[in-house]
Scaffold this motif. Structure first.
Motif, mmCIF file in Angstrom:
data_model
loop_
_atom_site.group_PDB
_atom_site.id
_atom_site.type_symbol
_atom_site.label_atom_id
_atom_site.label_comp_id
_atom_site.label_asym_id
_atom_site.label_seq_id
_atom_site.Cartn_x
_atom_site.Cartn_y
_atom_site.Cartn_z
ATOM 1 N N ALA A 87 43.119 36.641 18.400
ATOM 2 C CA ALA A 87 44.200 36.725 19.372
ATOM 3 C C ALA A 87 43.935 35.326 20.630
ATOM 4 O O ALA A 87 44.987 34.751 20.892
ATOM 5 C CB ALA A 87 44.540 37.841 20.086
ATOM 6 N N GLY A 88 42.572 35.377 21.267
ATOM 7 C CA GLY A 88 42.252 34.316 22.108
ATOM 8 C C GLY A 88 42.532 32.988 21.575
ATOM 9 O O GLY A 88 43.006 32.078 22.297
ATOM 10 N N GLU A 89 42.090 32.598 20.288
ATOM 11 C CA GLU A 89 42.370 31.468 19.718
ATOM 12 C C GLU A 89 43.638 31.064 19.676
ATOM 13 O O GLU A 89 44.122 29.904 19.823
ATOM 14 C CB GLU A 89 41.451 31.123 18.473
ATOM 15 N N VAL A 90 44.447 31.976 19.309
ATOM 16 C CA VAL A 90 45.777 31.567 18.976
ATOM 17 C C VAL A 90 46.575 31.301 20.274
ATOM 18 O O VAL A 90 47.357 30.266 20.408
ATOM 19 C CB VAL A 90 46.557 32.714 18.136
ATOM 20 N N ILE A 91 46.155 31.910 21.425
ATOM 21 C CA ILE A 91 46.705 31.638 22.797
ATOM 22 C C ILE A 91 46.009 30.176 23.429
ATOM 23 O O ILE A 91 47.098 29.497 23.969
ATOM 24 C CB ILE A 91 46.172 32.738 23.840
ATOM 25 N N CYS A 92 44.948 30.102 22.770
ATOM 26 C CA CYS A 92 44.287 28.771 23.168
ATOM 27 C C CYS A 92 45.299 27.534 22.350
ATOM 28 O O CYS A 92 45.511 26.523 22.993
ATOM 29 C CB CYS A 92 42.669 28.733 22.826
ATOM 30 N N PHE A 93 45.321 27.704 21.095
ATOM 31 C CA PHE A 93 46.114 27.037 20.271
ATOM 32 C C PHE A 93 47.691 26.557 20.831
ATOM 33 O O PHE A 93 48.033 25.596 20.831
ATOM 34 C CB PHE A 93 46.306 27.435 18.779
ATOM 35 N N ILE A 94 48.229 27.451 21.430
ATOM 36 C CA ILE A 94 49.450 27.392 21.903
ATOM 37 C C ILE A 94 49.422 26.620 23.290
ATOM 38 O O ILE A 94 50.078 25.686 23.225
ATOM 39 C CB ILE A 94 50.375 28.827 22.378
ATOM 40 N N ILE A 95 48.478 26.785 23.922
ATOM 41 C CA ILE A 95 48.247 25.954 25.182
ATOM 42 C C ILE A 95 47.778 24.576 24.867
ATOM 43 O O ILE A 95 48.519 23.528 25.546
ATOM 44 C CB ILE A 95 47.083 26.420 26.159
ATOM 45 N N TYR A 96 46.964 24.296 23.956
ATOM 46 C CA TYR A 96 46.665 22.987 23.481
ATOM 47 C C TYR A 96 47.935 22.286 23.024
ATOM 48 O O TYR A 96 47.858 21.225 23.247
ATOM 49 C CB TYR A 96 45.536 22.960 22.274
ATOM 50 N N TYR A 97 48.831 22.906 22.261
ATOM 51 C CA TYR A 97 49.935 22.140 21.766
ATOM 52 C C TYR A 97 51.169 21.638 22.941
ATOM 53 O O TYR A 97 51.561 20.552 22.850
ATOM 54 C CB TYR A 97 50.984 23.375 20.718
ATOM 55 N N PHE A 98 51.157 22.823 23.998
ATOM 56 C CA PHE A 98 52.182 22.361 25.066
ATOM 57 C C PHE A 98 51.312 21.623 26.168
ATOM 58 O O PHE A 98 52.184 21.148 27.034
ATOM 59 C CB PHE A 98 52.766 23.487 25.309
ATOM 60 N N TYR A 99 49.943 21.842 26.262
ATOM 61 C CA TYR A 99 49.520 21.474 27.629
ATOM 62 C C TYR A 99 48.160 20.805 27.070
ATOM 63 O O TYR A 99 47.045 21.531 27.533
ATOM 64 C CB TYR A 99 49.249 22.550 28.561
ATOM 65 N N GLN A 100 47.986 19.881 26.432
ATOM 66 C CA GLN A 100 46.702 19.166 26.007
ATOM 67 C C GLN A 100 46.073 18.582 27.157
ATOM 68 O O GLN A 100 46.559 18.010 28.107
ATOM 69 C CB GLN A 100 46.982 18.054 24.891
ATOM 70 N N THR A 101 44.789 18.898 27.166
ATOM 71 C CA THR A 101 43.702 18.426 28.279
ATOM 72 C C THR A 101 42.530 17.688 27.562
ATOM 73 O O THR A 101 42.313 17.690 26.492
ATOM 74 C CB THR A 101 43.149 19.508 29.159
ATOM 75 N N THR A 102 42.025 16.718 28.366
ATOM 76 C CA THR A 102 40.889 16.171 28.053
ATOM 77 C C THR A 102 39.712 16.103 29.114
ATOM 78 O O THR A 102 39.903 16.426 29.976
ATOM 79 C CB THR A 102 41.486 14.795 27.601
ATOM 80 N N VAL A 103 38.532 15.602 28.525
ATOM 81 C CA VAL A 103 37.559 15.604 29.254
ATOM 82 C C VAL A 103 36.702 14.139 29.117
ATOM 83 O O VAL A 103 36.423 13.864 28.200
ATOM 84 C CB VAL A 103 36.214 16.766 28.998
ATOM 85 N N PRO A 104 36.731 13.450 30.202
ATOM 86 C CA PRO A 104 36.139 12.100 30.102
ATOM 87 C C PRO A 104 34.547 12.080 29.793
ATOM 88 O O PRO A 104 33.730 13.078 30.326
ATOM 89 C CB PRO A 104 36.311 11.565 31.664
ATOM 90 N N ARG A 105 34.180 11.563 28.642
ATOM 91 C CA ARG A 105 32.737 11.522 28.295
ATOM 92 C C ARG A 105 31.814 10.465 28.988
ATOM 93 O O ARG A 105 32.235 9.184 28.812
ATOM 94 C CB ARG A 105 32.615 11.434 26.672
ATOM 95 N N PRO A 106 30.615 10.806 29.096
ATOM 96 C CA PRO A 106 29.751 9.569 29.637
ATOM 97 C C PRO A 106 29.217 9.028 28.475
ATOM 98 O O PRO A 106 29.159 9.421 27.397
ATOM 99 C CB PRO A 106 28.710 10.528 30.319
ATOM 100 N N ALA A 107 28.549 7.614 28.669
ATOM 101 C CA ALA A 107 28.065 6.640 27.916
ATOM 102 C C ALA A 107 26.686 7.380 27.387
ATOM 103 O O ALA A 107 26.076 8.017 28.024
ATOM 104 C CB ALA A 107 27.890 5.554 28.220
ATOM 105 N N LEU A 108 26.369 7.244 26.022
ATOM 106 C CA LEU A 108 25.186 7.790 25.588
ATOM 107 C C LEU A 108 24.341 6.667 25.582
ATOM 108 O O LEU A 108 24.403 5.662 25.124
ATOM 109 C CB LEU A 108 25.198 8.377 24.094
ATOM 110 N N GLU A 109 22.831 7.167 26.095
ATOM 111 C CA GLU A 109 21.834 6.262 26.066
ATOM 112 C C GLU A 109 20.626 6.533 25.742
ATOM 113 O O GLU A 109 20.326 7.950 25.399
ATOM 114 C CB GLU A 109 21.635 5.692 27.629
#
Length: 224
Positions: A87-109
């Motif tokens: 149930a939790g993941e289905v709710i997450c999937f619905i949010i991802y579909y309508f309100y997709q978010t992103t996180v900036p990733r740092p460079a790997l060294e």
């Protein structure tokens, strides 16, 4: 006894829910257009520590071993946990579909094992499907569900919660998620926990009271 054991083995089919959920996650993981960034000033103070990729990856073993433990100890908790996760993941999937978010990733060294593992995760998991965090959601679901298992000791409870807390924090330290992702997952977990472990229990007790009342009217007492 044979029928009971057969039913318990069949219960293991509940694990089949994970590859099904994985299919939907993979599809949504490709939808990165118009993704919104939810970073806060707090996130800028959280260091990028690739060593935390170990607990981040350990989440897979943590989740499956914990649910297998539930299957072994308490069939009801096992199924409720699986249903909460679904149930939790289905709710997450619905949010991802309508309100997709992103996180900036740092460079790997560097070329340490931690950096290599982090690069592997970054290559195979797009920086989307972030709010709420499924890592945090499923981990916190397991942590709360573990409290429903009666035959556990202080060491077992402490271990499951300490490891769970480290996994949750790892999502921030490896820059897979931000603070809002974590908070959103915890709030969703609390709501699901109430619905699956509190509300249903109340209904069951209410049914017992009605049954007891009927039995009392017929001259039979029932202990609640």
């Amino acid at each position: 006894m044979a029928t009971k054991n057969r039913g318990k083995i069949i219960d293991l089919l509940g694990f089949a829910i994970f590859p099904v959920l994985g299919i939907f996650y993979g599809w949504l993981n490709l939808r990165n257009s118009e993704a919104i960034e939810l970073s806060t000033p707090i996130d800028s103070y959280i260091p990028f520590l690739t060593v935390f990729i170990i607990p981040y990856i350990a989440w897979y073993a943590y989740l499956f071993l914990a649910i297998f433990f539930f299957w072994f100890m308490d069939r009801i908790v096992y199924w409720k946990t699986l249903l909460m996760i679904a149930a939790g993941e289905v709710i997450c999937f619905i949010i991802y579909y309508f309100y997709q978010t992103t996180v900036p990733r740092p460079a790997l060294e560097g070329d340490s094992i931690f950096t290599t593992l982090t690069a592997l995760i970054f290559r195979n998991d797009e920086p989307v499907n972030c709010f709420p965090s499924i890592h945090v959601l499923t981990t916190s679901i397991v942590m709360l569900a573990f409290l429903q298992i009666k035959k556990t000791n202080f060491f077992q409870k402490s271990l499951i919660h300490i490891i769970g807390a480290i996994i949750i924090m790892s999502t921030l330290f490896v820059k897979q998620h931000v603070v809002y992702d974590l908070l959103g997952s915890i709030i969703l977990t609390v709501i699901l926990n109430v619905l699956f472990f509190k509300v249903q229990w109340s209904f069951a007790r209410g049914s017992n009271k009605k049954r007891a009342k009927k039995l009392q009217q017929s001259g039979v007492t029932m202990k609640l």
